[in-house]
Design an enzyme around this catalytic site. Structure first.
Site, short mmCIF file in Angstrom:
data_model
loop_
_atom_site.label_atom_id
_atom_site.label_comp_id
_atom_site.label_asym_id
_atom_site.label_seq_id
_atom_site.Cartn_x
_atom_site.Cartn_y
_atom_site.Cartn_z
N ASP A 159 0.81 -1.23 0.00
CA ASP A 159 0.00 0.00 0.00
C ASP A 159 0.83 1.27 0.00
O ASP A 159 0.45 2.29 0.57
CB ASP A 159 -0.97 0.02 1.21
CG ASP A 159 -1.86 -1.20 1.22
OD1 ASP A 159 -2.23 -1.68 0.13
OD2 ASP A 159 -2.19 -1.68 2.32
N GLN A 183 1.96 -6.10 -3.16
CA GLN A 183 2.42 -6.19 -1.78
C GLN A 183 3.71 -5.36 -1.61
O GLN A 183 3.92 -4.41 -2.34
CB GLN A 183 2.65 -7.65 -1.33
CG GLN A 183 1.35 -8.45 -1.15
CD GLN A 183 0.74 -8.94 -2.44
OE1 GLN A 183 1.39 -9.59 -3.24
NE2 GLN A 183 -0.53 -8.64 -2.66
#
Ligand code: GDP
Ligand code: IMO
Ligand code: MG
Length: 431
Positions: free
Chosen positions: A13, A225
């Protein structure tokens, strides 16, 4: 021509989707190489938000080729929904090509069921997975029992593999977890429908990529990821089940390592983590809450609140080493505006030992590490309009310089807002 890999340097993120969208302008092919719909990559273009879980973040540009590589695990239901959603919004122009590697593995309903059942079974010690079936799908791949996309398209092979796998998974589900079994007949019918919808996209994507390279095209590889969720190099067992470091782009697409020209690491100006696992610089106070709120730090997949903390450069330094990062993009710098004193973690202390260039492998040690901070003065000016490094307030500029100094990697762009245009570009990795 150049081939560029984009990877996350933290726990995911970091803003990879936004950066991939920007770099897609200069790429002919955009390829995902690992992970599945545990990823949530957000783009904001002309004020409109799109979140992609499987389709590469280059899809909003015309005339591009988007590839789902062999290293991915694909839930066909989610992929079809994503394609349909793009078509409904007129965002999938006829000249955009989508290819799915025949070797990519397929996520089956029993993978999702097992993922959730295991998490429930573990209770307090759970990993906090996205419960998308990622781990169980990769387990089958490594166990050599997985169903690949080409298997799904071959009726005989699919039926046989499905029956064998369902029998085994039902044993776990009913005997170990005391849950209902899956219905393999029903799965067969539903998945045959998916196969019909998706067969038009099947291809040997390694050949497509190689031919494109020979034509002098630019290829962009989109990591999912982050480095510290890597199954080998991350904070095991609080990791995902794939390799997330840049080297994985080669295995996950069928590309030789000598073809790579640049690796861009995405580094959020602070640190976040969703799910369980140690987090040395985590802030459980008002500042952490402020960052979580201002940064709208909610998971793009599960909607969970992301845990927030100060920037940890031990993590980023380790990522730079593991992925051979040639340039960093610092994102969400705007979220730190208005914080009086900023802290940057430069090392960890554990009893008499200091860690600066790696994270301890033993998770019980990592849990006990204390952060060593340097403090930097913050800034109060709105930076959302800055399009040039010289337009940043002096202290924001110093923060970026400090990141370069502590990681040993140059910063090639700074993101100051979620929008495509809210970016300061210093260097283009394709040039
Ligand atoms: P990814 O998984 O690495 O692609 O990142 P996510 O999309 O899960 O999370 C990043 C979030 O931050 C998204 O909501 C983005 O729209 C947003 N974002 C990205 N860059 C910036 C930035 O520089 N400033 C702000 N305020 N938001 C950003
Ligand atoms: P993007 O690509 C942040 C985390 C989960 C959990 C662990 C294992 O958007 O950066 P899994 O479902 O993969 O078995 O979960 O990994 N995780 C992510 N965290 N961003 C992601 O992807 C993630 N994908 C998985 O929260 O802690
Ligand atoms: Mg995300």
């Amino acid at each position: 021509m150049a081939n560029v890999i984009v990877v996350g340097t933290q726990w995911g993120d970091e803003g990879k989707g936004k950066v991939v969208d920007i770099y897609s302008h200069d790429a002919d092919i955009i390829a995902r190489f690992q992970g599945g719909d545990n990823a949530g990559h957000t783009l904001v273009v002309k004020g409109e938000q799109s979140i992609f879980h499987l389709i590469p973040s280059g899809i909003l540009h015309d005339h591009k080729v988007c590839i789902l590589g062999n290293g991915m695990v694909i839930n066909p239901e989610v992929l079809i929904r994503e394609i349909d959603n793009l078509r409904e919004r007129n965002l999938f122009p006829g000249d955009t090509k989508l290819y799915i590697s025949e070797n990519a593995h397929i996520i089956m309903p029993y993978h999702r069921r097992l993922d959730s059942a295991r998490e429930r079974h573990k209770g307090r010690t759970k990993i906090g997975t996205t419960e998308k079936g990622i781990g169980p799908a990769y387990e089958d791949k490594v166990a050599r029992t997985g169903i690949r996309f080409c298997d799904l398209l071959n009726d005989e092979v699919f039926k046989e593999k499905l029956e064998r796998n369902a029998e085994e998974k039902n044993f776990y589900l009913t005997e170990l977890f005391k849950e209902e079994p899956v219905d393999s007949e029903l799965i067969y019918r539903v998945y045959k429908g998916y196969a019909k919808r998706l067969e038009q996209y099947a291809a040997n994507t390694s050949v497509i990529i190689k031919n494109a390279i020979e034509k002098g095209n630019n290829i962009l590889f989109e990591g999912a990821q982050g480095c510290h969720l890597d199954v080998d190099h991350g904070t095991y067992p609080f990791v995902t089940s794939s390799n997330t470091v840049a080297g994985s782009a080669c295995c996950g697409t069928g590309l030789g390592p000598t073809e790579i020209d640049a690796v861009v690491g995405i580094c959020k100006a602070y640190t976040t983590r969703v799910g369980g696992g140690p987090f040395v610089t985590e802030l459980t106070d008002e500042t952490g809450e402020k960052i979580q709120k201002t940064g709208r730090e909610f998971g793009a997949v599960t909607g969970r609140k992301r845990r927030c903390g100060w920037l940890d450069t031990v993590l980023v330094r380790q990522s730079a080493r593991l992925s051979g990062i040639t340039g960093l993009v610092v994102t969400k710098l705007d979220i730190l505006t208005g914080i009086d004193k900023l802290k940057i973690c430069v090392g960890y202390k554990l009893k008499n030992e200091i860690f600066t260039d790696h994270v301890p492998s033993d998770i019980t040690q990592f849990e006990r590490c204390q952060p060593i901070y340097e403090e930097i003065d913050g800034w109060t000016e709105d930076i959302g309009q800055a399009r040039n490094m010289s337009e940043l307030p002096e202290n924001a500029g110093k923060y970026i310089k400090k990141i370069e100094e502590l990681t040993g990697v140059k910063v090639i762009a700074v993101s100051v807002g979620a929008g495509r245009e809210e970016t300061i570009t210093v260097e283009n990795p394709f040039e």
